[in-house]
Design a protein around this motif. Structure first.
Motif, PDB file in Angstrom:
ATOM      1  N   ALA A  69      37.782  -5.056  44.888  1.00  0.00           N
ATOM      2  CA  ALA A  69      38.102  -4.203  46.037  1.00  0.00           C
ATOM      3  C   ALA A  69      38.994  -3.043  45.624  1.00  0.00           C
ATOM      4  O   ALA A  69      40.031  -3.235  44.966  1.00  0.00           O
ATOM      5  CB  ALA A  69      38.770  -5.024  47.128  1.00  0.00           C
ATOM      6  N   GLY A  70      38.584  -1.835  46.004  1.00  0.00           N
ATOM      7  CA  GLY A  70      39.374  -0.658  45.692  1.00  0.00           C
ATOM      8  C   GLY A  70      39.348  -0.273  44.237  1.00  0.00           C
ATOM      9  O   GLY A  70      40.105   0.614  43.813  1.00  0.00           O
ATOM     10  N   ARG A  71      38.513  -0.900  43.458  1.00  0.00           N
ATOM     11  CA  ARG A  71      38.444  -0.645  42.022  1.00  0.00           C
ATOM     12  C   ARG A  71      37.174   0.116  41.657  1.00  0.00           C
ATOM     13  O   ARG A  71      36.216   0.173  42.412  1.00  0.00           O
ATOM     14  CB  ARG A  71      38.478  -1.967  41.247  1.00  0.00           C
ATOM     15  N   ARG A  72      37.182   0.648  40.467  1.00  0.00           N
ATOM     16  CA  ARG A  72      36.029   1.347  39.909  1.00  0.00           C
ATOM     17  C   ARG A  72      35.338   0.390  38.931  1.00  0.00           C
ATOM     18  O   ARG A  72      35.957  -0.068  37.970  1.00  0.00           O
ATOM     19  CB  ARG A  72      36.505   2.615  39.205  1.00  0.00           C
ATOM     20  N   THR A  73      34.066   0.084  39.203  1.00  0.00           N
ATOM     21  CA  THR A  73      33.354  -0.927  38.431  1.00  0.00           C
ATOM     22  C   THR A  73      32.070  -0.357  37.849  1.00  0.00           C
ATOM     23  O   THR A  73      31.258   0.235  38.564  1.00  0.00           O
ATOM     24  CB  THR A  73      32.999  -2.137  39.312  1.00  0.00           C
ATOM     25  N   ALA A  74      31.880  -0.537  36.556  1.00  0.00           N
ATOM     26  CA  ALA A  74      30.635  -0.145  35.899  1.00  0.00           C
ATOM     27  C   ALA A  74      29.646  -1.298  36.001  1.00  0.00           C
ATOM     28  O   ALA A  74      29.999  -2.463  35.760  1.00  0.00           O
ATOM     29  CB  ALA A  74      30.886   0.204  34.437  1.00  0.00           C
ATOM     30  N   VAL A  75      28.406  -0.996  36.362  1.00  0.00           N
ATOM     31  CA  VAL A  75      27.322  -1.970  36.403  1.00  0.00           C
ATOM     32  C   VAL A  75      26.284  -1.523  35.382  1.00  0.00           C
ATOM     33  O   VAL A  75      25.666  -0.460  35.531  1.00  0.00           O
ATOM     34  CB  VAL A  75      26.681  -2.056  37.800  1.00  0.00           C
ATOM     35  N   ILE A  76      26.101  -2.315  34.337  1.00  0.00           N
ATOM     36  CA  ILE A  76      25.159  -1.969  33.272  1.00  0.00           C
ATOM     37  C   ILE A  76      23.898  -2.800  33.451  1.00  0.00           C
ATOM     38  O   ILE A  76      23.950  -4.028  33.415  1.00  0.00           O
ATOM     39  CB  ILE A  76      25.763  -2.222  31.880  1.00  0.00           C
ATOM     40  N   GLY A  77      22.752  -2.153  33.646  1.00  0.00           N
ATOM     41  CA  GLY A  77      21.502  -2.875  33.833  1.00  0.00           C
ATOM     42  C   GLY A  77      20.599  -2.135  34.796  1.00  0.00           C
ATOM     43  O   GLY A  77      21.046  -1.246  35.533  1.00  0.00           O
ATOM     44  N   SER A  78      19.318  -2.507  34.805  1.00  0.00           N
ATOM     45  CA  SER A  78      18.357  -1.760  35.629  1.00  0.00           C
ATOM     46  C   SER A  78      17.423  -2.661  36.423  1.00  0.00           C
ATOM     47  O   SER A  78      16.414  -2.200  36.929  1.00  0.00           O
ATOM     48  CB  SER A  78      17.514  -0.852  34.731  1.00  0.00           C
ATOM     49  N   ASP A 112      22.706   6.981  47.033  1.00  0.00           N
ATOM     50  CA  ASP A 112      22.573   8.097  47.969  1.00  0.00           C
ATOM     51  C   ASP A 112      23.788   8.226  48.890  1.00  0.00           C
ATOM     52  O   ASP A 112      24.157   9.331  49.311  1.00  0.00           O
ATOM     53  CB  ASP A 112      21.307   7.935  48.813  1.00  0.00           C
ATOM     54  N   ALA A 113      24.407   7.087  49.214  1.00  0.00           N
ATOM     55  CA  ALA A 113      25.570   7.102  50.103  1.00  0.00           C
ATOM     56  C   ALA A 113      26.863   7.437  49.369  1.00  0.00           C
ATOM     57  O   ALA A 113      27.916   7.529  49.985  1.00  0.00           O
ATOM     58  CB  ALA A 113      25.704   5.754  50.801  1.00  0.00           C
ATOM     59  N   GLY A 114      26.777   7.586  48.048  1.00  0.00           N
ATOM     60  CA  GLY A 114      27.964   7.934  47.285  1.00  0.00           C
ATOM     61  C   GLY A 114      28.830   6.758  46.881  1.00  0.00           C
ATOM     62  O   GLY A 114      29.940   6.950  46.366  1.00  0.00           O
ATOM     63  N   HIS A 115      28.349   5.548  47.104  1.00  0.00           N
ATOM     64  CA  HIS A 115      29.129   4.372  46.713  1.00  0.00           C
ATOM     65  C   HIS A 115      28.978   4.044  45.233  1.00  0.00           C
ATOM     66  O   HIS A 115      29.736   3.229  44.695  1.00  0.00           O
ATOM     67  CB  HIS A 115      28.720   3.160  47.542  1.00  0.00           C
ATOM     68  N   ASP A 140      28.513  -2.690  49.989  1.00  0.00           N
ATOM     69  CA  ASP A 140      28.962  -3.398  51.191  1.00  0.00           C
ATOM     70  C   ASP A 140      30.482  -3.534  51.196  1.00  0.00           C
ATOM     71  O   ASP A 140      31.138  -3.362  52.232  1.00  0.00           O
ATOM     72  CB  ASP A 140      28.314  -4.779  51.267  1.00  0.00           C
ATOM     73  N   LEU A 141      31.039  -3.849  50.023  1.00  0.00           N
ATOM     74  CA  LEU A 141      32.492  -3.986  49.912  1.00  0.00           C
ATOM     75  C   LEU A 141      33.171  -2.646  50.202  1.00  0.00           C
ATOM     76  O   LEU A 141      34.199  -2.596  50.906  1.00  0.00           O
ATOM     77  CB  LEU A 141      32.851  -4.480  48.514  1.00  0.00           C
ATOM     78  N   ALA A 142      32.602  -1.551  49.702  1.00  0.00           N
ATOM     79  CA  ALA A 142      33.189  -0.231  49.912  1.00  0.00           C
ATOM     80  C   ALA A 142      33.237   0.140  51.387  1.00  0.00           C
ATOM     81  O   ALA A 142      34.149   0.863  51.830  1.00  0.00           O
ATOM     82  CB  ALA A 142      32.393   0.816  49.141  1.00  0.00           C
ATOM     83  N   GLU A 143      32.272  -0.368  52.160  1.00  0.00           N
ATOM     84  CA  GLU A 143      32.221  -0.038  53.586  1.00  0.00           C
ATOM     85  C   GLU A 143      33.015  -1.006  54.452  1.00  0.00           C
ATOM     86  O   GLU A 143      33.096  -0.822  55.668  1.00  0.00           O
ATOM     87  CB  GLU A 143      30.757  -0.011  54.038  1.00  0.00           C
ATOM     88  N   SER A 144      33.599  -2.019  53.854  1.00  0.00           N
ATOM     89  CA  SER A 144      34.355  -3.016  54.613  1.00  0.00           C
ATOM     90  C   SER A 144      35.802  -2.569  54.805  1.00  0.00           C
ATOM     91  O   SER A 144      36.287  -1.643  54.148  1.00  0.00           O
ATOM     92  CB  SER A 144      34.327  -4.358  53.886  1.00  0.00           C
ATOM     93  N   ASP A 145      36.499  -3.251  55.686  1.00  0.00           N
ATOM     94  CA  ASP A 145      37.883  -2.884  55.995  1.00  0.00           C
ATOM     95  C   ASP A 145      38.813  -3.037  54.793  1.00  0.00           C
ATOM     96  O   ASP A 145      39.766  -2.280  54.643  1.00  0.00           O
ATOM     97  CB  ASP A 145      38.401  -3.746  57.152  1.00  0.00           C
ATOM     98  N   ASP A 146      38.523  -4.030  53.938  1.00  0.00           N
ATOM     99  CA  ASP A 146      39.426  -4.294  52.810  1.00  0.00           C
ATOM    100  C   ASP A 146      38.922  -3.701  51.504  1.00  0.00           C
ATOM    101  O   ASP A 146      39.486  -3.968  50.442  1.00  0.00           O
ATOM    102  CB  ASP A 146      39.638  -5.798  52.642  1.00  0.00           C
ATOM    103  N   GLY A 147      37.853  -2.897  51.561  1.00  0.00           N
ATOM    104  CA  GLY A 147      37.261  -2.410  50.322  1.00  0.00           C
ATOM    105  C   GLY A 147      37.349  -0.916  50.117  1.00  0.00           C
ATOM    106  O   GLY A 147      36.646  -0.369  49.247  1.00  0.00           O
ATOM    107  N   ALA A 148      38.193  -0.234  50.861  1.00  0.00           N
ATOM    108  CA  ALA A 148      38.302   1.220  50.716  1.00  0.00           C
ATOM    109  C   ALA A 148      38.604   1.589  49.269  1.00  0.00           C
ATOM    110  O   ALA A 148      39.464   0.984  48.625  1.00  0.00           O
ATOM    111  CB  ALA A 148      39.396   1.759  51.635  1.00  0.00           C
TER     112      ALA A 148
END
Length: 466
Positions: free
Chosen positions: A198-207, A268-271, A220-228
């Protein structure tokens, strides 16, 4: 060891979906199985991704012979049209099946080696007349030597994930950064895990499907109350094309298609920001302890707090070293099966029917089935494993007519070309990339709530990739 081979059990390695299905088919053939599971319970690997929902419904993840074995207990299959989570699959199907098999399933039993009795890999003399010998280590420290008429390895690939490094080797510094790197889709419903991202920058490697799932969960976490402030960085070794997000609405497994659409929605949503053509060479730490990914081309990405590596899995062949296996030099799959599943060549359409003949090896009587049979190929579905073990059990029983009568129809992915065809960093950006699928359409992030990675011993994909 003088007991007639036909009086010995067939040892099945792994009590996952394919392993337990193999045992059910052996029982149906009148052959005694002995299932050896390294974990503490049946479906131990599946339980480790219990929070992930399959993209195959119940109607496709229950083996017919297993259902036949369960029926007298009053067990009924859940609604065939609904999608189980890994936890549902383990608790509502795998564990009851293991309970029915009873003492035929041993947990906490790690297979450390398989060979021919009195014959190492070199010796030819009377080799095929000797039963298999299986060395087992138990969690209480005991060791045992067991004998078998045949060996079915359904141990999967879950315990051997592929690394972040673009060359197939761990990136420099990857192991040293283990405290901030995971090779699994994190369970963001777990408060402790949620706090980590939550609130962190995370790299996801894979396709593949697992990466899609992770990106959707982070969004989903980014859009939640505790995930800004939660942000994903999607690391792709290739460019973005029409096939990047899977089959979309053209996928015959709708929930699998929804995963790719959810990943597209996250971008597309910028998350999540997509970084293309990036092959990780090194993982470094900055002065704050955050991680910096360095590419083979010299690019250095902005620091991230966490890294999720979802680059696939590979088989552990170490305990089979004394057996004479015929494996493809690239995929580490049986040589006759490899051309049917090779992501460098496999494109639209279904996986060709295959059974005991494609799964056989120079060492007669040993079979790799389930996810492990695919080696490094990422296209496995549970129903494939069920058909494999049905054929193998019939072959061991000597019913070659039944063993050769392989009928397998898998849903098409709707995308042409396997991962290998688009793995070059200079893959055409924005190109349709396939003859089957239109460009994916944007959907709401909530759409894949019933979607997840279809899995055998590990979450896996469908026809053309994951």
């Amino acid at each position: 060891m003088n007991a007639p081979a036909t009086k010995l059990p067939v040892v099945v390695i792994g009590a996952g979906p394919s392993g337990l299905a193999a045992a059910a088919h052996l029982v149906d053939q009148g052959i005694e199985p002995l299932v050896l599971e390294a974990g503490r319970s049946a479906g131990a690997s599946v339980r480790e991704w219990s929070h992930v929902r399959l993209f195959s419904p119940w109607g496709e993840v229950v083996d017919p012979a297993a259902e036949k074995l369960l029926a007298p207990t009053g067990w009924t299959r859940p609604d065939p049209a609904t999608y189980p989570s890994g936890g549902d699959w383990a608790e509502l199907y795998l564990q009851p099946l293991a309970d029915v098999l009873g003492d035929r399933v041993r947990t906490g039993a790690t297979v450390t080696g398989v060979s021919r009795t009195g014959r190492d890999r070199i010796v030819d003399a009377d080799r095929e007349q000797q039963p298999f010998v299986v060395h087992v280590a138990y969690t209480d420290g005991r060791e045992e030597r067991l004998f078998a008429r045949a060996v079915i390895d359904a141990s999967g690939t879950w315990t051997t994930p592929s690394p972040a490094g673009g060359s197939g080797l761990p990136a420099l510094g990857e192991k040293a950064a283990a405290d901030r790197v995971t090779y699994r889709v994190p369970d963001l419903k777990d408060p402790a895990v949620r706090a980590r991202y939550a609130g962190r920058r995370t790299a996801v490697i894979g396709s593949g499907a697992s990466a899609f799932t992770a990106l959707a969960h982070l969004a989903d976490l980014a859009e939640s109350d505790d995930g800004a402030g939660t942000k994903g960085v999607w690391i792709l070794r290739r460019g973005i094309s029409g096939s990047t997000f899977g089959g979309g609405t053209a996928d015959q497994l709708p929930a699998r298609g929804a995963l790719g659409l959810a990943a597209k929605a996250a971008v597309d949503a910028g998350h999540a920001d997509a970084v293309t053509g990036f092959r990780t060479e090194a993982v470094e730490r900055d002065t704050d302890g955050r991680l910096i990914l360095v590419g083979e081309d010299g690019r250095r990405l902005d620091a991230v707090d966490e890294v999720i590596v979802l680059t696939g899995f590979r088989p552990d062949l170490s305990f089979l070293d004394e057996l004479r296996l015929g494996l493809d030099e690239r995929l580490q799959a049986p040589v006759a099966l490899a051309p049917l599943i090779d992501p460098n060549q496999h494109s639209c359409g279904t996986v060709y029917p295959h059974g005991h003949r494609e799964l056989s090896h120079p060492e007669q009587g040993v079979y790799l089935v389930g996810m492990k049979s695919y080696g490094r190929a990422p296209t496995f579905l549970a129903m494939t494993g069920y058909e494999q073990v049905r054929s193998v059990a019939a072959a061991i029983a000597g019913d070659l007519d039944a063993a050769d009568r392989v009928e397998l129809t898998l849903p098409e992915t709707g995308v042409c070309g396997g991962a290998g065809l688009f793995d070059a960093p200079d893959a055409q950006e924005g190109d349709g990339g396939g003859c089957c699928a239109p460009a994916p359409q944007l959907v709401q992030l909530g759409a894949p709530a019933v979607a997840g990675a279809a899995a055998e011993e590990a979450p896996t994909g469908g026809c053309c990739g994951s």
